[in-house]
Scaffold this active site. Structure first.
Site, PDB file in Angstrom:
ATOM      1  N   GLY A 116      14.913  44.668  41.059  1.00  0.00           N
ATOM      2  CA  GLY A 116      14.346  44.917  39.735  1.00  0.00           C
ATOM      3  C   GLY A 116      15.253  45.765  38.871  1.00  0.00           C
ATOM      4  NE  ARG A 117      15.371  51.621  40.343  1.00  0.00           N
ATOM      5  CZ  ARG A 117      15.122  52.894  40.257  1.00  0.00           C
ATOM      6  NH1 ARG A 117      15.481  53.548  39.186  1.00  0.00           N
ATOM      7  NH2 ARG A 117      14.530  53.529  41.231  1.00  0.00           N
ATOM      8  CE  LYS A 137      18.096  52.616  43.198  1.00  0.00           C
ATOM      9  NZ  LYS A 137      17.816  53.233  44.505  1.00  0.00           N
ATOM     10  CG  ASP A 149      13.246  51.429  32.592  1.00  0.00           C
ATOM     11  OD1 ASP A 149      13.433  51.253  33.819  1.00  0.00           O
ATOM     12  OD2 ASP A 149      13.193  52.561  32.073  1.00  0.00           O
ATOM     13  N   GLY A 150      14.375  48.589  34.482  1.00  0.00           N
ATOM     14  CA  GLY A 150      15.635  48.282  35.153  1.00  0.00           C
ATOM     15  C   GLY A 150      16.645  49.425  35.116  1.00  0.00           C
ATOM     16  NE  ARG A 207      21.854  50.145  45.935  1.00  0.00           N
ATOM     17  CZ  ARG A 207      20.539  50.039  46.120  1.00  0.00           C
ATOM     18  NH1 ARG A 207      19.871  51.027  46.694  1.00  0.00           N
ATOM     19  NH2 ARG A 207      19.895  48.962  45.755  1.00  0.00           N
ATOM     20  NE  ARG A 214      17.256  45.283  49.093  1.00  0.00           N
ATOM     21  CZ  ARG A 214      17.113  46.520  48.665  1.00  0.00           C
ATOM     22  NH1 ARG A 214      16.075  47.242  49.035  1.00  0.00           N
ATOM     23  NH2 ARG A 214      17.991  47.061  47.849  1.00  0.00           N
ATOM     24  CG  ASP A 291      10.525  46.893  49.483  1.00  0.00           C
ATOM     25  OD1 ASP A 291       9.569  47.263  50.181  1.00  0.00           O
ATOM     26  OD2 ASP A 291      10.891  47.503  48.468  1.00  0.00           O
ATOM     27  CG  ASP A 301      16.192  50.716  48.070  1.00  0.00           C
ATOM     28  OD1 ASP A 301      17.322  50.511  47.588  1.00  0.00           O
ATOM     29  OD2 ASP A 301      15.238  49.939  47.901  1.00  0.00           O
TER      30      ASP A 301
HETATM   31  P1  AMP Z   1      11.573  51.080  45.479  1.00  0.00           P
HETATM   32  O1  AMP Z   1      10.258  51.781  45.628  1.00  0.00           O
HETATM   33  O2  AMP Z   1      12.610  51.852  44.750  1.00  0.00           O
HETATM   34  O3  AMP Z   1      12.074  50.508  46.751  1.00  0.00           O
HETATM   35  O4  AMP Z   1      11.306  49.832  44.502  1.00  0.00           O
HETATM   36  C1  AMP Z   1      10.342  48.836  44.750  1.00  0.00           C
HETATM   37  C2  AMP Z   1      10.531  47.692  43.791  1.00  0.00           C
HETATM   38  O5  AMP Z   1      10.413  48.155  42.440  1.00  0.00           O
HETATM   39  C3  AMP Z   1      11.883  47.016  43.871  1.00  0.00           C
HETATM   40  O6  AMP Z   1      11.699  45.652  43.660  1.00  0.00           O
HETATM   41  C4  AMP Z   1      12.649  47.651  42.733  1.00  0.00           C
HETATM   42  O7  AMP Z   1      13.675  46.833  42.275  1.00  0.00           O
HETATM   43  C5  AMP Z   1      11.558  47.820  41.692  1.00  0.00           C
HETATM   44  N1  AMP Z   1      11.863  48.908  40.735  1.00  0.00           N
HETATM   45  C6  AMP Z   1      11.851  50.242  40.977  1.00  0.00           C
HETATM   46  N2  AMP Z   1      12.184  50.929  39.857  1.00  0.00           N
HETATM   47  C7  AMP Z   1      12.412  50.012  38.883  1.00  0.00           C
HETATM   48  C8  AMP Z   1      12.787  50.074  37.513  1.00  0.00           C
HETATM   49  N3  AMP Z   1      12.995  51.221  36.893  1.00  0.00           N
HETATM   50  N4  AMP Z   1      12.939  48.906  36.852  1.00  0.00           N
HETATM   51  C9  AMP Z   1      12.726  47.719  37.443  1.00  0.00           C
HETATM   52  N5  AMP Z   1      12.369  47.595  38.723  1.00  0.00           N
HETATM   53  C10 AMP Z   1      12.196  48.717  39.446  1.00  0.00           C
HETATM   54 MG    MG Z   2      13.550  49.407  47.196  1.00  0.00          MG
END
Ligand code: AMP
Ligand code: MG
Length: 544
Positions: A116-117, A137, A149-150, A207, A214, A291, A301
């Site tokens: 997602g980002r 990232k 927002d990515g 990264r 994963r 994930d 992560d």
């Molecule tokens: P995480 O908890 O960081 O492992 O993220 C879980 C999911 O949320 C993953 O698919 C990430 O890519 C997505 N994600 C986390 N933060 C953001 C962000 N700011 N924008 C878009 N996707 C996000």
């Molecule tokens: Mg993650």
């Protein structure tokens, strides 16, 4: 407010390396090329260009990762590098993409997640012959952003950069960080999900890892009934990242299943070795969702992770997990196993017969338990294992450490100074610096420590090692420097005000974590009182 596209985005300085991507070239991609949030079916990635930023400036870059990639200092300090590391420019040959994966979050199946980002730039050959993937990232939204927002903020990017590099130098399997770039843009974040959103400086970490695949990659294929794609992904992963195994596509059916099983066995081992290393150095991942589990057993992560200050197996740094404490320090091995079961369930769509998979998981548990005991005994400087009496020695020590606030890092480091030829009662003064309130130690605990010290001293005297050799061995497994939560937080607070001196100091101290470094003596210190309940130093959320 992002910068508008300009010509510097496409003009590349001659000599910039060319990248490619086997993942992208060999696996099925999304036919839809527009960048909007959606469910993606029957494809393992989507094209996703980074969104340009206003004013990229490189704040940190890793000397060792850049050396692996053959990048020299001049390149890493150039504006070209900052442009590449922010996504304002792309490497020749690169068509950036985001990967599709799913996952179990906090024990529940969460469906499609994906990058997602994180935006993949492709892979480069490292000087040692490995192939390394580069991923930005925080470079903007992708089809997997689900309305977010990515982007990433400075605080979380500093935490990712410093910790992944610290882990590498500690000998813990991990993804690496090549660079940390300030974007010049602000990002809105509600750090505690309490309605108090604030603008924070934006940043991007590049990264680096052999692969970013994963457990959740395989799971989503299985959940969606995409058996052929699942098989393709398994074959690709084995060929690309487990090249010592036979290529399943070139095997007859029966042998092919054996290769898959050998591969799964190796994934189990690598996952176990990663968690063992966490337990050795006192690292709590904080979000062991499937994930966030690398197929290579790399720590990946870096979100609301934390380091054990006072030894407490119940501790988790993640406020989002405060209720159930699923991802607490002492439960990490059990969670890793639970996650391996989820991966196994996905692979069974292809493997069909559960019996050999079940056997691998059971063998793995025995392997982990034995390896844990060996690791813990090595922290005590013991090279042999006497079975039940050593189990009891370890159990009593861990009970003692949890009884009263005792700094884990300082305790084991000081323990190396314990000389078993001197009276066992010396032990408490040898490790005194580790206690948060040494004067408040109850008499009964004092007495228990003395009993333990006597057993330990006898045990040490029974081993062939001399005092100096043992001390050297212990100091090679018990770190002197770990990235304490409050140290990272202090460095972040200074950096947010434009003072990077502490950031640079930590970035240097983490290079030699097993060596006592006089110039960084202030980092070998218990958590100060102010950090006990401070946001960022003891309480972290997933907001980053
Ligand atoms: P995480 O908890 O960081 O492992 O993220 C879980 C999911 O949320 C993953 O698919 C990430 O890519 C997505 N994600 C986390 N933060 C953001 C962000 N700011 N924008 C878009 N996707 C996000
Ligand atoms: Mg993650």
């Amino acid at each position: 407010m992002a910068a508008t596209e300009d010509s510097s985005r496409t003009s590349i300085v001659p000599g910039t390396p060319t990248v490619s991507s086997r993942y992208m070239n060999l696996l099925p991609g999304d036919e839809q090329r527009a960048n909007y949030a959606r469910q993606v079916n029957s494809a393992l990635y989507s094209i996703a260009a980074p969104t340009p930023v206003s004013a990229p400036t490189t704040l940190l870059w890793s000397k060792s990762v850049s050396a692996d990639l053959g990048f020299d200092r001049k390149f890493c300090e150039s504006a070209e590098f900052a442009a590449l590391m922010s996504g304002n420019k792309t490497f020749p040959g690169s068509e950036p993409f985001a990967m599709r994966y799913g996952g179990h979050q906090f024990g529940q199946w969460a469906g499609q997640l994906g990058d997602g980002r994180a935006i993949n730039l492709g892979e480069l050959a490292a000087s040692d012959g490995r192939v390394l993937n580069l991923q930005l990232k925080g470079a903007g939204p992708t089809p997997y952003s689900r309305g977010a927002d990515g982007r990433a903020v400075l605080r979380s990017s500093v935490r990712e950069y410093l910790c992944s590099e610290a882990m590498f130098h500690l000998g813990v399997p991990t993804t690496r960080a090549l660079s940390l770039v300030l974007t010049g843009d602000e990002v809105l974040r509600d750090m505690f999900y309490d309605g108090n959103a604030q603008q924070e400086p934006g940043a991007i970490v590049c990264r680096v890892a052999p692969t970013f695949i994963r457990f959740g990659h395989f799971q989503l294929c299985a959940y969606r009934g995409e058996t052929e794609i699942l098989k393709q992904l398994m074959d690709h992963t084995i060929v690309a990242d487990f090249p010592h195994l036979p290529n399943p596509a070139e095997c007859a059916e029966a042998q092919r299943r054996q290769v898959y099983l050998r591969w799964f066995e190796e994934v189990c081992r690598r996952t176990g070795d990663m968690v063992l290393a966490w337990m050795r150095v006192g690292f709590v991942h904080g979000v062991m969702n499937t994930d966030n589990m690398s197929i290579l057993g790399l720590t990946i992560d870096y979100g609301p992770y934390g380091w054990i200050d006072d030894y407490n197996p119940e501790w988790t740094p993640n406020t989002t997990d405060a209720q159930g404490r699923r991802y607490r320090f002492g439960q990490q091995a059990d969670i890793a196993l639970w996650n391996l079961y989820q991966l196994a369930n996905a692979l069974l769509v292809v493997l069909e017969d559960p019996d050999p998979v079940q056997k691998i998981l059971e063998d793995y548990q025995r392997y982990y338990d034995a390896a844990w005991t060996t690791m813990m005994l090595s922290k005590l400087g013991l090279t042999t294992n006497l079975g039940e009496s050593d189990d009891a020695l370890l159990a009593e020590l861990l009970a003692l450490l949890a009884e009263q606030e005792t700094d884990m890092t300082i305790f084991y480091r000081k323990l190396a100074d314990f000389d078993p030829s001197l009276p066992a009662s010396d032990l408490l003064s040898v490790v005194e610096e580790a206690f948060y309130a040494p004067d408040a130690m109850p008499q009964e605990l004092h007495a228990r420590y003395e009993v333990w010290a006597n057993t330990y001293a006898t045990r040490l005297r029974g081993e062939a090692l001399d005092y100096e050799t043992r001390k050297t061995n212990m100091n090679a497994v018990n770190p002197w420097f770990v990235l304490r939560n409050y140290l990272a937080q202090e460095a972040i607070e200074h950096a947010q005000k434009g003072d990077y001196s502490m950031l640079y100091a930590l970035d240097e101290a983490l290079l030699n974590p097993y060596v006592e470094q006089a110039q960084f003596a202030q980092f070998f210190a218990k958590r100060p009182e102010w950090a006990r309940h401070r946001a960022g130093a003891s309480m972290l959320s997933c907001s980053s």
